[in-house]
Design a protein around this motif. Sequence first.
Motif, PDB file in Angstrom:
ATOM      1  N   VAL A  59       0.854  -1.185   0.000  1.00  3.55           N
ATOM      2  CA  VAL A  59       0.000   0.000   0.000  1.00  3.55           C
ATOM      3  C   VAL A  59       0.892   1.238   0.000  1.00  3.55           C
ATOM      4  CG1 VAL A  59      -1.816   1.264   1.220  1.00  3.55           C
ATOM      5  CG2 VAL A  59      -1.763  -1.247   1.305  1.00  3.55           C
ATOM      6  N   ILE A  60       0.619   2.155  -0.933  1.00  2.54           N
ATOM      7  CA  ILE A  60       1.366   3.409  -1.015  1.00  2.54           C
ATOM      8  C   ILE A  60       0.413   4.543  -0.656  1.00  2.54           C
ATOM      9  CG2 ILE A  60       2.657   4.969  -2.501  1.00  2.54           C
ATOM     10  CD1 ILE A  60       2.955   2.490  -4.390  1.00  2.54           C
ATOM     11  N   ASP A  61       0.861   5.424   0.221  1.00  3.53           N
ATOM     12  CA  ASP A  61       0.046   6.576   0.574  1.00  3.53           C
ATOM     13  C   ASP A  61       0.948   7.662   1.131  1.00  3.53           C
ATOM     14  OD1 ASP A  61      -2.261   8.076   0.765  1.00  3.53           O
ATOM     15  OD2 ASP A  61      -3.031   7.040   2.533  1.00  3.53           O
ATOM     16  N   GLU A  62       0.461   8.885   1.063  1.00  2.75           N
ATOM     17  CA  GLU A  62       1.216  10.009   1.607  1.00  2.75           C
ATOM     18  C   GLU A  62       0.460  10.574   2.798  1.00  2.75           C
ATOM     19  OE1 GLU A  62      -1.904  11.716  -0.691  1.00  2.75           O
ATOM     20  OE2 GLU A  62      -0.417  10.290  -1.383  1.00  2.75           O
ATOM     21  N   THR A  63       1.192  11.267   3.645  1.00  2.00           N
ATOM     22  CA  THR A  63       0.556  11.954   4.767  1.00  2.00           C
ATOM     23  C   THR A  63       1.281  13.261   5.019  1.00  2.00           C
ATOM     24  OG1 THR A  63      -0.360  11.645   6.993  1.00  2.00           O
ATOM     25  CG2 THR A  63       1.897  10.920   6.644  1.00  2.00           C
ATOM     26  N   GLY A  64       0.563  14.197   5.587  1.00  2.00           N
ATOM     27  CA  GLY A  64       1.135  15.503   5.889  1.00  2.00           C
ATOM     28  C   GLY A  64       1.464  15.629   7.364  1.00  2.00           C
ATOM     29  N   PHE A  65       2.584  16.283   7.643  1.00  2.49           N
ATOM     30  CA  PHE A  65       2.991  16.570   9.012  1.00  2.49           C
ATOM     31  C   PHE A  65       2.917  18.078   9.189  1.00  2.49           C
ATOM     32  CE2 PHE A  65       5.287  12.836   7.508  1.00  2.49           C
ATOM     33  CZ  PHE A  65       4.848  11.894   8.415  1.00  2.49           C
ATOM     34  N   LEU A  66       1.933  18.538   9.929  1.00  2.00           N
ATOM     35  CA  LEU A  66       1.728  19.972  10.089  1.00  2.00           C
ATOM     36  C   LEU A  66       2.918  20.598  10.815  1.00  2.00           C
ATOM     37  CD1 LEU A  66      -2.061  19.984  11.051  1.00  2.00           C
ATOM     38  CD2 LEU A  66      -1.009  20.136   8.797  1.00  2.00           C
ATOM     39  N   ALA A 123      11.549  15.300  -6.800  1.00  2.00           N
ATOM     40  CA  ALA A 123      10.831  14.166  -7.389  1.00  2.00           C
ATOM     41  C   ALA A 123       9.374  14.295  -6.962  1.00  2.00           C
ATOM     42  CB  ALA A 123      11.403  12.836  -6.908  1.00  2.00           C
ATOM     43  N   THR A 124       8.466  13.953  -7.866  1.00  2.00           N
ATOM     44  CA  THR A 124       7.037  13.984  -7.531  1.00  2.00           C
ATOM     45  C   THR A 124       6.719  12.848  -6.562  1.00  2.00           C
ATOM     46  OG1 THR A 124       6.406  12.514  -9.343  1.00  2.00           O
ATOM     47  CG2 THR A 124       6.489  14.918  -9.822  1.00  2.00           C
ATOM     48  N   GLU A 125       5.557  12.924  -5.939  1.00  2.00           N
ATOM     49  CA  GLU A 125       5.150  11.851  -5.028  1.00  2.00           C
ATOM     50  C   GLU A 125       5.089  10.498  -5.746  1.00  2.00           C
ATOM     51  OE1 GLU A 125       1.649  13.181  -2.884  1.00  2.00           O
ATOM     52  OE2 GLU A 125       2.645  15.071  -2.443  1.00  2.00           O
ATOM     53  N   PRO A 126       4.522  10.404  -6.955  1.00  4.70           N
ATOM     54  CA  PRO A 126       4.552   9.113  -7.655  1.00  4.70           C
ATOM     55  C   PRO A 126       5.977   8.640  -7.979  1.00  4.70           C
ATOM     56  CG  PRO A 126       2.816  10.481  -8.557  1.00  4.70           C
ATOM     57  CD  PRO A 126       3.628  11.355  -7.634  1.00  4.70           C
ATOM     58  N   GLU A 127       6.887   9.562  -8.284  1.00  2.00           N
ATOM     59  CA  GLU A 127       8.288   9.159  -8.532  1.00  2.00           C
ATOM     60  C   GLU A 127       8.913   8.602  -7.256  1.00  2.00           C
ATOM     61  OE1 GLU A 127       9.420  12.222 -12.177  1.00  2.00           O
ATOM     62  OE2 GLU A 127       9.678  12.903 -10.111  1.00  2.00           O
ATOM     63  N   LEU A 128       8.607   9.206  -6.120  1.00  5.04           N
ATOM     64  CA  LEU A 128       9.102   8.682  -4.844  1.00  5.04           C
ATOM     65  C   LEU A 128       8.522   7.294  -4.590  1.00  5.04           C
ATOM     66  CD1 LEU A 128       8.801  11.915  -2.667  1.00  5.04           C
ATOM     67  CD2 LEU A 128      10.878  10.948  -3.675  1.00  5.04           C
ATOM     68  N   ALA A 129       7.232   7.123  -4.872  1.00  2.00           N
ATOM     69  CA  ALA A 129       6.583   5.818  -4.703  1.00  2.00           C
ATOM     70  C   ALA A 129       7.245   4.772  -5.598  1.00  2.00           C
ATOM     71  CB  ALA A 129       5.098   5.927  -5.015  1.00  2.00           C
ATOM     72  N   GLN A 130       7.564   5.163  -6.818  1.00  9.54           N
ATOM     73  CA  GLN A 130       8.200   4.221  -7.742  1.00  9.54           C
ATOM     74  C   GLN A 130       9.569   3.782  -7.225  1.00  9.54           C
ATOM     75  OE1 GLN A 130       7.947   5.308 -11.868  1.00  9.54           O
ATOM     76  NE2 GLN A 130       9.510   3.828 -12.474  1.00  9.54           N
ATOM     77  N   VAL A 138      -3.589   9.629  -6.775  1.00 10.82           N
ATOM     78  CA  VAL A 138      -2.296  10.287  -7.045  1.00 10.82           C
ATOM     79  C   VAL A 138      -1.354   9.298  -7.731  1.00 10.82           C
ATOM     80  CG1 VAL A 138      -0.215  11.253  -5.948  1.00 10.82           C
ATOM     81  CG2 VAL A 138      -2.481  11.920  -5.131  1.00 10.82           C
ATOM     82  N   TYR A 139      -1.373   8.060  -7.281  1.00 13.44           N
ATOM     83  CA  TYR A 139      -0.466   7.035  -7.817  1.00 13.44           C
ATOM     84  C   TYR A 139      -1.093   6.305  -9.005  1.00 13.44           C
ATOM     85  CZ  TYR A 139       1.362   8.484  -3.461  1.00 13.44           C
ATOM     86  OH  TYR A 139       1.811   9.292  -2.442  1.00 13.44           O
ATOM     87  N   GLY A 140      -2.372   6.047  -8.938  1.00  8.54           N
ATOM     88  CA  GLY A 140      -3.050   5.375 -10.042  1.00  8.54           C
ATOM     89  C   GLY A 140      -3.078   6.207 -11.311  1.00  8.54           C
ATOM     90  N   SER A 141      -3.029   7.523 -11.172  1.00 10.11           N
ATOM     91  CA  SER A 141      -3.036   8.422 -12.335  1.00 10.11           C
ATOM     92  C   SER A 141      -1.646   8.661 -12.908  1.00 10.11           C
ATOM     93  CB  SER A 141      -3.648   9.775 -11.941  1.00 10.11           C
ATOM     94  OG  SER A 141      -4.972   9.607 -11.537  1.00 10.11           O
ATOM     95  N   ALA A 142      -0.625   8.180 -12.234  1.00 10.13           N
ATOM     96  CA  ALA A 142       0.759   8.408 -12.679  1.00 10.13           C
ATOM     97  C   ALA A 142       1.134   7.364 -13.726  1.00 10.13           C
ATOM     98  CB  ALA A 142       1.711   8.362 -11.493  1.00 10.13           C
ATOM     99  N   ARG A 143       1.121   7.774 -14.982  1.00 13.59           N
ATOM    100  CA  ARG A 143       1.361   6.852 -16.093  1.00 13.59           C
ATOM    101  C   ARG A 143       2.701   6.131 -15.969  1.00 13.59           C
ATOM    102  NH1 ARG A 143       3.196   6.420 -21.394  1.00 13.59           N
ATOM    103  NH2 ARG A 143       1.726   5.369 -22.781  1.00 13.59           N
ATOM    104  N   SER A 144       3.770   6.851 -15.631  1.00 17.03           N
ATOM    105  CA  SER A 144       5.091   6.215 -15.555  1.00 17.03           C
ATOM    106  C   SER A 144       5.137   5.153 -14.459  1.00 17.03           C
ATOM    107  CB  SER A 144       6.183   7.259 -15.332  1.00 17.03           C
ATOM    108  OG  SER A 144       5.981   7.941 -14.118  1.00 17.03           O
ATOM    109  N   LEU A 145       4.439   5.387 -13.364  1.00 14.47           N
ATOM    110  CA  LEU A 145       4.385   4.400 -12.288  1.00 14.47           C
ATOM    111  C   LEU A 145       3.615   3.162 -12.743  1.00 14.47           C
ATOM    112  CD1 LEU A 145       4.828   3.466  -9.382  1.00 14.47           C
ATOM    113  CD2 LEU A 145       2.885   4.881  -8.704  1.00 14.47           C
ATOM    114  N   ARG A 146       2.466   3.378 -13.376  1.00 18.14           N
ATOM    115  CA  ARG A 146       1.688   2.244 -13.891  1.00 18.14           C
ATOM    116  C   ARG A 146       2.485   1.451 -14.930  1.00 18.14           C
ATOM    117  NH1 ARG A 146      -2.078   6.002 -15.041  1.00 18.14           N
ATOM    118  NH2 ARG A 146      -2.171   5.268 -17.195  1.00 18.14           N
TER     119      ARG A 146
END
Length: 177
Positions: A56-63, A132-139, A160-168
């Motif tokens: 599972v890939i996901d991002e979170t924010g740290f205020l 690097a974009t978030e999907p690039e980091l995920a990759q 965010v990740y499903g829409s990233a063509r290069s990651l898919r």
Amino acid sequence: MMERKNGWQVAEAVGEATPYAIQHLLDRAKWDCDGVRDALCAHVSEKLSTPKAVVVIDETGFLKKRSKSVGVQRQYSGTAGRIESCQIGVFLSYTSARGHALLDRELYVPKNWADDQKRRQEAHVPDSVTFATEPELAQRMLERTLDSGLPVAWVTGDTVYGSARSLRMALEERRQA
């Protein structure tokens, strides 16, 4: 709301008589973060891996109230549900019938941060850290995980990740669901 613990409370919770070792660990100890990640991956492979496991890939924010921490800027945070001053971390977790573990992490460094040499130097950001974009980091994280031989039946993430063509495309090239 989670209560913050001071050094004495943390030391007491782990059975230490004084907080000094905990304070050293949290404040002054040198970590090989990538080495710890790799050791964790080996442990997960031994104890939790199954052929039907899911990543599972996901991002979170740290205020953050101040802008000195690496990557802090006003940006959308799902944690806050709005644009806030925050850092964004991208995370990869491994889930199987035998358990789950947070396996990898990457800090999103916005382009204006990555391009600001003075700010990078003040924050001790290594030259190897680039935008690097978030999907690039995920990759990157997925490649490390899949290259380790850890069995993965499925990779999941939000739009965010499903829409990233290069990651898919990278996953399709590996024939990874």
